[in-house]
Design an enzyme around this catalytic site. Structure first.
Site, mmCIF file in Angstrom:
data_model
loop_
_atom_site.group_PDB
_atom_site.id
_atom_site.type_symbol
_atom_site.label_atom_id
_atom_site.label_comp_id
_atom_site.label_asym_id
_atom_site.label_seq_id
_atom_site.Cartn_x
_atom_site.Cartn_y
_atom_site.Cartn_z
ATOM 1 C CG ASP A 181 32.819 39.686 33.572
ATOM 2 O OD1 ASP A 181 32.709 38.487 33.869
ATOM 3 O OD2 ASP A 181 33.079 40.073 32.421
ATOM 4 C CD GLU A 184 38.372 33.984 33.456
ATOM 5 O OE1 GLU A 184 39.032 34.212 32.429
ATOM 6 O OE2 GLU A 184 37.208 33.534 33.422
#
Ligand code: 6LW
Length: 492
Positions: free
Chosen positions: A21, A183
């Protein structure tokens, strides 16, 4: 030291090992990346680079229990995807501790990347993956993935960045092309356009990156005609699950992307063991739309070897723990090395002084003096998936846990005093990604005490978002760790 050898960034991560991420920013010509850390403390590792190609660890953005209470989260809960930005002369980092998911997002700032990082400001919005951006009036927008919506959506609200107060009702933005799990939003400006970069498809094999644009950071946003702009789904590429990206403009006006990917091995369905890793791609623009070129960069082969004798304190930022934070159970040992205490975390999890596994084939050699305790070298995927070698003052034993089954694989007497505990990932003897081997060295010779199929320490078996770590812990009483070595190996 950076090796002169370079490798293709399309196949080799800039941050190998469990560093997912990625969010990237630039300050005064230096690049910084922040990453998810889940149950491990300290939270949110930060890396630095002068050229986007070679990277060094610098600090953590959630360094204390006030930022993230160590040892309290279930595996793959805790600290999820961060956003890192440099704005108004300060670094800003926002993330979510999903362990107490009513707790909202955590916003911290620092003038220097090394810290000190401010006390956390709580932004009382639900969801995960918060992004932070400022409009032309310097109003602060938090854009995130709403997980109370079904299906999840990308939403945005204005906040007071000093207090965290939410100033308006969250509004839905463009939520992708219809794949599952929109997301990882990032709101990014280029010229007169504002871009909304997101991930879709879930963080598994169907993962993608998609983008939309509009003339305001509040939207409306219109999706790119060529979405997804990055995906390896259904390709034979050895790097899979590519998604969750962030983009940066370099001082020369070029653009680059950081994104996560995994390197599965073994027979179908493939198993990845070192977690989700961070990769680098080039970005070119045509008609104000970005096009991703994963072949744009060659990178110096990352140097993953280390040998730590614990003669400089505080500890190097490579060290993390799923239990207490390292400084709360590790101290300089009289006469050199590290004294590791057996103190467990508030939820009873062992405190493990751990570093990430970063290579396909590797070896870790750790010299310990058990004293009155038992010294343990563990290869850990999570609380229920690990393989370890334990030494007390007379005996060495290999023990593994795979789900509900815990088993002793081998036991042998040793000659007392210091013991060199060894763990290795080697080529598989089965259909798995590798074999994990544990044992010890005596009189210069290695004795194998246990070997397991590496798939049992993989994400595809254990589930979750993390990767393997290798660490030492103590049982019953303090133990001394003289040296901890790790490096890639060709030993099969
Ligand atoms: C993260 C989400 C994701 O919050 O996985 O790959 C989740 N993307 O954006 C956990 O890292």
């Amino acid at each position: 030291m950076v090796s002169p050898e370079t490798v293709a960034a399309s196949h080799h991560p800039i941050l190998p090992g469990f560093y997912p991420d990625p969010s990237i920013c630039e300050a005064h010509g230096t690049y910084y990346v922040a990453l998810s850390s889940f149950e491990y403390a300290p939270g949110v590792p930060l890396w630095r680079s002068e050229d986007l190609l070679s990277w060094e660890p610098v600090a953590h953005a959630l360094p204390t229990d006030a930022h993230f209470p160590a040892g309290t989260s279930e595996p793959s809960r805790g600290v999820y995807a961060p956003t890192l930005r440099y704005h108004d002369g300060r670094f800003w980092m926002i993330t979510t501790n999903v362990h107490g998911s009513d707790g909202g997002h955590i916003l911290v700032t620092a003038e220097r990347i090394e810290g000190p990082w401010s006390e956390p400001v709580v932004v009382a919005l639900e969801g995960i993956d918060p992004d932070i951006a400022w409009d032309d009036q310097n109003r602060c927008l938090v854009t995130y993935c709403s997980t109370t919506s079904d299906p999840p959506r990308i939403v945005q609200a204005e906040i007071d960045s000093a207090t965290g107060a939410v100033l308006d009702e969250p509004r839905e933005l463009w939520s992708g092309t219809g794949l599952l799990h929109p997301e990882a939003p990032h709101v990014i400006r280029r010229g007169q356009w504002w871009y909304l970069l997101i991930a879709e498809g879930g963080t598994e094999r169907g993962h993608t990156v998609a983008i939309a644009r509009g003339t305001s950071p509040r939207g409306p946003f219109v999706g790119a005609p060529h979405n997804p702009i990055l995906s390896h789904r259904s390709l034979s590429h050895q790097v899979q699950n590519t998604g969750h990206a962030d983009m940066i403009e370099t001082p020369s006006g070029d653009w680059a992307m950081v994104y996560l990917g995994v390197r599965p091995r073994g027979f179908s369905p493939g198993f990845h063991v070192n977690g989700r890793e961070t990769f680098l791609a080039g970005v070119t623009w045509r008609e104000d739309w970005p096009h991703v070129d994963t072949e744009a960069f060659s990178i110096p082969e990352p140097q993953t070897f280390f040998s730590d004798s614990f003669d400089t304190w505080p500890l190097h930022p490579r060290w993390v723990s799923p239990g207490l934070r390292p400084e709360d159970f590790v101290a300089p040992a009289p006469g050199g090395g590290a004294l590791v205490s057996p103190a467990g975390s508030p939820i009873g999890r062992p405190s493990l002084l751990a570093a990430r596994a970063r290579d396909a084939w590797w070896e870790s050699r750790v010299t310990v003096r058990p004293g009155l305790g038992t010294a343990v070298l563990t290869v850990r995927l999570d609380d229920r998936h690990w393989c370890e070698v334990r030494a007390d003052s007379t005996t060495v034993a290999a023990v593994t846990r795979i789900g509900d089954v815990e088993s002793t694989l081998g036991t042998m007497a040793h000659s007392g005093g210091s013991v060199v505990l060894v763990a290795r990932a080697v080529e598989p003897t089965t259909l798995g990604p590798d074999d994990v081997v544990v044992g010890f060295d005596a009189d210069g010779a290695f004795t194998e005490l246990g070997r397991i199929d590496g798939r049992y320490l993989s994400t595809e078996v254990a589930a979750g978002f993390t990767g393997r770590v290798i660490g030492v812990r103590a049982i019953d009483a303090d133990v001394t760790v003289t040296t901890f070595g790790y490096g890639p190996t060709s030993i099969r």
